[in-house]
Design a protein around this motif. Structure first.
Motif, short mmCIF file in Angstrom:
data_model
loop_
_atom_site.label_atom_id
_atom_site.label_comp_id
_atom_site.label_asym_id
_atom_site.label_seq_id
_atom_site.Cartn_x
_atom_site.Cartn_y
_atom_site.Cartn_z
N ALA A 20 -10.02 6.54 -7.11
CA ALA A 20 -8.96 5.97 -7.95
C ALA A 20 -8.58 6.93 -9.07
CB ALA A 20 -9.41 4.63 -8.53
N MET A 21 -9.58 7.61 -9.67
CA MET A 21 -9.31 8.56 -10.75
C MET A 21 -8.47 9.73 -10.25
SD MET A 21 -9.52 9.36 -13.87
CE MET A 21 -10.73 8.16 -14.44
N LYS A 22 -8.74 10.19 -9.04
CA LYS A 22 -7.95 11.28 -8.48
C LYS A 22 -6.49 10.87 -8.31
CE LYS A 22 -11.71 13.58 -5.98
NZ LYS A 22 -12.22 13.99 -4.64
N LYS A 23 -6.25 9.62 -7.93
CA LYS A 23 -4.88 9.14 -7.75
C LYS A 23 -4.16 9.07 -9.08
CE LYS A 23 -5.74 6.56 -3.49
NZ LYS A 23 -5.72 5.25 -2.81
N THR A 43 -3.58 -1.33 -1.54
CA THR A 43 -3.82 -1.80 -2.90
C THR A 43 -5.11 -1.20 -3.46
OG1 THR A 43 -4.93 -3.77 -2.05
CG2 THR A 43 -2.58 -3.96 -2.54
N LEU A 44 -5.11 -0.99 -4.79
CA LEU A 44 -6.25 -0.36 -5.46
C LEU A 44 -7.12 -1.36 -6.19
CD1 LEU A 44 -4.34 2.69 -7.00
CD2 LEU A 44 -5.71 2.66 -4.90
N THR A 45 -6.56 -2.53 -6.53
CA THR A 45 -7.29 -3.51 -7.33
C THR A 45 -7.10 -4.92 -6.77
OG1 THR A 45 -5.43 -3.93 -8.82
CG2 THR A 45 -6.89 -2.11 -9.40
N MET A 85 -2.51 -3.80 -7.58
CA MET A 85 -1.97 -2.51 -7.99
C MET A 85 -1.89 -1.57 -6.78
SD MET A 85 -3.42 0.26 -10.75
CE MET A 85 -3.08 -0.81 -12.17
N GLN A 86 -0.73 -0.94 -6.60
CA GLN A 86 -0.57 0.01 -5.50
C GLN A 86 0.60 0.96 -5.79
OE1 GLN A 86 1.68 -3.32 -2.74
NE2 GLN A 86 0.59 -1.71 -1.71
N GLY A 117 6.68 5.19 -7.41
CA GLY A 117 6.42 4.13 -8.37
C GLY A 117 5.05 3.50 -8.21
N LEU A 118 4.81 2.55 -9.08
CA LEU A 118 3.55 1.83 -9.13
C LEU A 118 3.82 0.34 -9.27
CD1 LEU A 118 0.40 1.81 -9.51
CD2 LEU A 118 0.86 1.92 -11.98
N LYS A 119 3.29 -0.43 -8.33
CA LYS A 119 3.28 -1.88 -8.49
C LYS A 119 2.06 -2.21 -9.34
CE LYS A 119 5.62 -2.88 -4.12
NZ LYS A 119 5.53 -3.55 -2.78
N ALA A 120 2.28 -2.33 -10.65
CA ALA A 120 1.16 -2.49 -11.58
C ALA A 120 0.47 -3.84 -11.41
CB ALA A 120 1.65 -2.32 -13.01
N ILE A 121 1.27 -4.88 -11.12
CA ILE A 121 0.74 -6.23 -10.92
C ILE A 121 1.49 -6.87 -9.76
CG2 ILE A 121 0.38 -8.51 -11.94
CD1 ILE A 121 0.44 -7.21 -14.69
#
Length: 215
Positions: free
Chosen positions: A2-5, A144-146, A150-151, A175-179
């Motif tokens: 996740a940190m690398k992303k 999704t990451l979370t 999030m994705q 972009g980022l789908k934050a929620i």
């Protein structure tokens, strides 16, 4: 992982910022409310504004409504109507009414999702000639990451005037789908826009945020 992303995303936006100093920056904000009165049927109402940082004024604002029906889990059909106002920068606003028909296709592949959108619209004006336009968009959603959805995603879209004008507008998105929750979605994105004016292609940078509420 996740940190690398996150580091990769920071590098991408740093590159965008360093190469966009001479281009126009436009800020977009869209707010949307949807309700599902029946299974597989939804009604969406939205408003959006485009703000030019170069001119310190709104370029465009619109309101729209869509009636959507999920034919299959991979096929969605929508009918919509939009009223928009374009700032002509001389104190006047150009009004436009736009009925639309949308056909969306989607496919999930190993936790990645590919979506293809087709939209036929009829742009109606009071003082200039009306015309049909076709818009296509291809979106690629990463896993999704979370737990809250999030994705990252990338997308492209282009617009073709069907009065002989051909392709006159194209955009690339990252972009980022934050929620992404049942009753609330928030999307942050950057877009590189190309607009054809006469025989030249003008470039602009877009930074936007979309907020969606589901009742």
């Amino acid at each position: 992982m996740a940190m690398k992303k996150w580091i990769l995303l920071a590098l991408i936006f740093s590159f965008i910022y360093s190469t966009a100093q001479e281009r126009e920056l436009v800020l977009w904000n869209k707010n949307e409310v949807s309700v599902s009165p029946w299974e597989k049927v939804s009604l969406e109402v939205a408003e959006k504004i485009h703000y030019s940082t170069e001119r310190n004024s709104a370029d465009l604002k619109y309101a729209e409504i869509f009636f959507e029906y999920e034919v299959k889990n991979w096929l969605e059909l929508s009918l919509g109507f939009r009223n928009s106002k374009l700032n002509l920068q001389n104190g006047d606003w150009l009004n436009e009414n736009r009925p639309m028909v949308v056909l969306n296709l989607s496919k999930e592949i190993n936790k990645f999702e590919l979506s293809f959108s087709n939209r036929l619209e009829y742009k109606c004006f009071k003082y200039i000639t009306d015309y049909f336009r076709y818009r296509q968009a291809l979106t690629f959603d990463f896993p999704t990451l979370t737990d809250w959805g999030m994705q990252f995603y990338v997308a492209e879209e282009s617009f073709i005037k069907m009065n002989g004008g051909g392709t006159h507008l194209a955009r690339l998105y990252t972009g980022l789908k934050a929620i992404d929750q049942k009753h609330f979605d928030m999307k942050l994105y950057y877009s590189l826009q190309k607009t054809k004016v006469l025989s030249q292609w003008l470039t602009a940078d877009i930074v936007g945020i979309n907020l969606s509420f589901c009742i």
